[in-house]
Design a protein around this motif. Structure first.
Motif, PDB file in Angstrom:
ATOM      1  N   LEU A 224       0.811  -1.218   0.000  1.00 43.81           N
ATOM      2  CA  LEU A 224       0.000   0.000   0.000  1.00 43.81           C
ATOM      3  C   LEU A 224       0.843   1.267   0.000  1.00 43.81           C
ATOM      4  O   LEU A 224       0.489   2.263  -0.652  1.00 43.81           O
ATOM      5  CB  LEU A 224      -0.946  -0.013   1.195  1.00 43.81           C
ATOM      6  CG  LEU A 224      -1.986  -1.150   1.201  1.00 43.81           C
ATOM      7  CD1 LEU A 224      -2.849  -1.070   2.455  1.00 43.81           C
ATOM      8  CD2 LEU A 224      -2.850  -1.101  -0.049  1.00 43.81           C
ATOM      9  N   ASP A 228       0.532   4.125  -2.831  1.00 44.88           N
ATOM     10  CA  ASP A 228       0.250   5.518  -2.496  1.00 44.88           C
ATOM     11  C   ASP A 228       1.356   6.442  -3.004  1.00 44.88           C
ATOM     12  O   ASP A 228       1.094   7.575  -3.440  1.00 44.88           O
ATOM     13  CB  ASP A 228       0.090   5.683  -0.988  1.00 44.88           C
ATOM     14  CG  ASP A 228      -1.198   5.064  -0.471  1.00 44.88           C
ATOM     15  OD1 ASP A 228      -2.104   4.815  -1.286  1.00 44.88           O
ATOM     16  OD2 ASP A 228      -1.294   4.826   0.754  1.00 44.88           O
ATOM     17  N   TRP A 287      -2.124   5.552 -11.643  1.00 44.19           N
ATOM     18  CA  TRP A 287      -2.059   4.126 -11.309  1.00 44.19           C
ATOM     19  C   TRP A 287      -1.192   3.414 -12.334  1.00 44.19           C
ATOM     20  O   TRP A 287      -1.066   3.822 -13.487  1.00 44.19           O
ATOM     21  CB  TRP A 287      -3.441   3.508 -11.183  1.00 44.19           C
ATOM     22  CG  TRP A 287      -4.226   3.217 -12.446  1.00 44.19           C
ATOM     23  CD1 TRP A 287      -4.403   4.024 -13.534  1.00 44.19           C
ATOM     24  CD2 TRP A 287      -4.987   2.022 -12.712  1.00 44.19           C
ATOM     25  NE1 TRP A 287      -5.223   3.424 -14.458  1.00 44.19           N
ATOM     26  CE2 TRP A 287      -5.600   2.197 -13.978  1.00 44.19           C
ATOM     27  CE3 TRP A 287      -5.231   0.853 -12.004  1.00 44.19           C
ATOM     28  CZ2 TRP A 287      -6.423   1.229 -14.553  1.00 44.19           C
ATOM     29  CZ3 TRP A 287      -6.051  -0.104 -12.576  1.00 44.19           C
ATOM     30  CH2 TRP A 287      -6.637   0.085 -13.832  1.00 44.19           C
ATOM     31  N   ARG A 318      -7.595   8.049  -7.241  1.00 44.89           N
ATOM     32  CA  ARG A 318      -6.536   7.355  -6.516  1.00 44.89           C
ATOM     33  C   ARG A 318      -7.082   6.101  -5.833  1.00 44.89           C
ATOM     34  O   ARG A 318      -8.165   6.118  -5.265  1.00 44.89           O
ATOM     35  CB  ARG A 318      -5.910   8.296  -5.490  1.00 44.89           C
ATOM     36  CG  ARG A 318      -4.984   9.309  -6.141  1.00 44.89           C
ATOM     37  CD  ARG A 318      -4.507  10.387  -5.204  1.00 44.89           C
ATOM     38  NE  ARG A 318      -3.888   9.876  -3.985  1.00 44.89           N
ATOM     39  CZ  ARG A 318      -3.258  10.644  -3.109  1.00 44.89           C
ATOM     40  NH1 ARG A 318      -3.179  11.952  -3.304  1.00 44.89           N
ATOM     41  NH2 ARG A 318      -2.725  10.117  -2.033  1.00 44.89           N
ATOM     42  N   GLY A 319      -6.321   5.021  -5.921  1.00 41.01           N
ATOM     43  CA  GLY A 319      -6.706   3.771  -5.269  1.00 41.01           C
ATOM     44  C   GLY A 319      -7.002   2.635  -6.230  1.00 41.01           C
ATOM     45  O   GLY A 319      -7.303   1.515  -5.799  1.00 41.01           O
ATOM     46  N   ARG A 322      -4.842  -0.721  -5.916  1.00 45.71           N
ATOM     47  CA  ARG A 322      -5.232  -1.626  -4.814  1.00 45.71           C
ATOM     48  C   ARG A 322      -6.360  -2.546  -5.262  1.00 45.71           C
ATOM     49  O   ARG A 322      -6.382  -3.736  -4.917  1.00 45.71           O
ATOM     50  CB  ARG A 322      -5.661  -0.783  -3.607  1.00 45.71           C
ATOM     51  CG  ARG A 322      -6.151  -1.573  -2.406  1.00 45.71           C
ATOM     52  CD  ARG A 322      -6.261  -0.677  -1.188  1.00 45.71           C
ATOM     53  NE  ARG A 322      -7.143   0.461  -1.412  1.00 45.71           N
ATOM     54  CZ  ARG A 322      -8.372   0.561  -0.885  1.00 45.71           C
ATOM     55  NH1 ARG A 322      -8.853  -0.408  -0.126  1.00 45.71           N
ATOM     56  NH2 ARG A 322      -9.109   1.627  -1.105  1.00 45.71           N
ATOM     57  N   GLU A 352     -15.930   3.616  -1.243  1.00 45.37           N
ATOM     58  CA  GLU A 352     -15.239   2.426  -1.742  1.00 45.37           C
ATOM     59  C   GLU A 352     -15.999   1.804  -2.902  1.00 45.37           C
ATOM     60  O   GLU A 352     -15.390   1.308  -3.865  1.00 45.37           O
ATOM     61  CB  GLU A 352     -15.077   1.414  -0.609  1.00 45.37           C
ATOM     62  CG  GLU A 352     -14.056   1.818   0.436  1.00 45.37           C
ATOM     63  CD  GLU A 352     -13.950   0.798   1.546  1.00 45.37           C
ATOM     64  OE1 GLU A 352     -12.844   0.600   2.059  1.00 45.37           O
ATOM     65  OE2 GLU A 352     -14.990   0.193   1.906  1.00 45.37           O
ATOM     66  N   LEU A 355     -15.273   3.784  -6.054  1.00 51.21           N
ATOM     67  CA  LEU A 355     -13.911   3.531  -6.524  1.00 51.21           C
ATOM     68  C   LEU A 355     -13.809   2.150  -7.159  1.00 51.21           C
ATOM     69  O   LEU A 355     -13.200   1.982  -8.228  1.00 51.21           O
ATOM     70  CB  LEU A 355     -12.927   3.648  -5.356  1.00 51.21           C
ATOM     71  CG  LEU A 355     -11.458   3.418  -5.723  1.00 51.21           C
ATOM     72  CD1 LEU A 355     -10.982   4.446  -6.737  1.00 51.21           C
ATOM     73  CD2 LEU A 355     -10.586   3.460  -4.471  1.00 51.21           C
TER      74      LEU A 355
END
Length: 415
Positions: A224, A228, A287, A318-319, A322, A352, A355
């Motif tokens: 993670l 990030d 990403w 962002r994210g 993951r 969440e 995303l």
């Protein structure tokens, strides 16, 4: 492939023709024939019947290092077998290493000569092409005359592969200028064309820790901090989802699908995600686009070596990395289905859920557009699967979908 046992083992594949790896290897010396020869300078590993790599045997060091290349998702048993294989190479000078092959009618113009000119010295290399998939391409590990690794080379030898290799080169130049702390990407050493192929030469990222068996959790846990780090290095002001240029591009791509109904279903899901997002400003960054356990390895001081940058994008929520990592770990463990995909995605809150939905929009476009290209049959089911997962996550009922959505999306590797 001609002559003797190697010829018989390499024929009769899925399409009844020459083995794809052997054909690819031979194409690097235009006009030459790959023949089984006891004194050949290369070996088909593990054998001619099911070759996975072409390995140089003139250098024990080069052959051993080829066998000791590990994807970070290799099991401890695979690592032990490959280390043992490398030890055999050293002890037997390659005598027990697969089926020996050589070249008949070797031409003056070859990729080996081209790479030697780029690198300023004679070189040899191993060749692998990976499993059958839409974006399969030759990857070479290049050695000097002493067997030391000089570079890794990607060859764009099809329309899709040329686009991917070109994009990776451009993306790596951008990443090289970014203030990254936890992510280490390979530097571009050379970019060129050889015949009709794009040739991308990358520095080798060596890591002893990547070659050692690790606990399953360590091999599949998402890094993670590194994810990030990459996202922050390309940070942009917070922006509502529907105002992102990237989101508009996803809508544009959905209009290019060969299956018009699948494009319609994707846009309906995007509409639902916009309602859920409710105009909130979203943190924006970058990403990698294909961050999986097999595209990374641990490096010194807690950093991560990261390969395969052809899907890199900026200006995204962002994210997303993951999400991609979680889905690929889950489908490797449990098989691929819409239920497994949705279950792998964190979606406990509305944030969440939006995303996760944005991630599924991106990979649905990616897979279904690739499905219309050469070898697209290898990604078509996976595209249909992630579209069904997106609809489930967005809370769309059967009336919003077409009948007959597939129950599974086979295939281990993402594209």
């Amino acid at each position: 492939m001609t002559d003797g046992g190697a010829h018989g083992g390499a024929q009769g594949g899925a399409h009844g023709g020459e083995d794809p790896l052997v054909a690819t290897f031979g194409s690097l010396w235009p006009g030459a024939a790959v023949t089984a020869r006891p004194d050949g300078r290369w070996a088909l590993v593990p054998n001619a019947r099911r070759p996975r790599q072409v390995v140089p045997v003139s250098s024990r060091l080069a052959a051993g290092r080829t066998l000791c290349r590990f994807s970070s998702d290799s099991s401890p048993a695979q690592v032990v077998r490959r280390v043992a294989g490398a030890a055999v190479v050293g002890a037997t000078r390659g005598a027990l290493l697969g089926t020996r092959v050589g070249l008949s009618g070797e031409p003056v113009d070859s990729l080996a000569r081209h790479l030697g000119e780029l690198m300023g010295q004679p070189v040899t290399f191993s060749v692998g092409i990976g499993s059958e998939r839409v974006n399969r391409k030759p990857v070479l590990q290049v050695f000097d005359e002493r067997g030391r690794t000089l570079a890794f080379v990607k060859i764009g030898d099809s329309e899709v592969a040329r686009a991917d290799v070109t994009a990776e080169g451009a993306n790596l130049h951008r990443v090289a200028a970014a203030p990254l702390r936890d992510v280490v990407a390979p530097r571009v050493l050379h970019e060129s064309w050889w015949r009709d192929r794009v040739v991308l030469v990358l520095e080798p990222l060596g890591s002893l820790r990547a070659s050692l068996p690790r606990p399953r959790r360590a091999r599949t846990a998402p890094p993670l901090a590194a994810m990030d780090d990459l996202a922050r290095a390309f940070a942009e002001p917070g922006t509502p989802l529907e105002d992102l240029a990237w989101w508009s591009e996803q809508r544009r791509l959905s209009l290019q699908m060969a299956d018009l109904d699948q494009g319609r279903r994707l846009r309906v899901a995007m509409d639902r995600l916009e309602v859920l997002a409710d105009g909130r400003a979203w943190p924006v960054g970058a990403w990698h686009g294909d961050w999986t356990p097999w595209n990374m390895a641990p490096a010194a001081r807690g950093r991560v070596h990261l390969w395969d940058w052809e899907r890199f994008e900026t200006g995204v929520p962002r994210g997303l990395d993951r999400m991609h990592h979680a889905v690929n770990v889950a489908t490797v463990r449990h098989g691929a289905s819409p239920e497994v995909v949705v279950g792998a995605l964190p979606a406990g809150s509305v944030t969440e859920r939006v995303l996760a939905g944005a991630y599924l929009v991106a990979v649905t476009n990616r897979y279904l557009l690739l499905a219309a290209t050469e070898r697209g049959e290898h990604i078509r089911d996976r595209g249909s699967c992630v579209l069904a997962a997106l609809e489930e996550l967005a809370g769309l009922g059967v009336s919003d979908r077409s009948a007959g959505s597939p129950a599974g999306c086979p295939g281990r590797r993402s594209a």
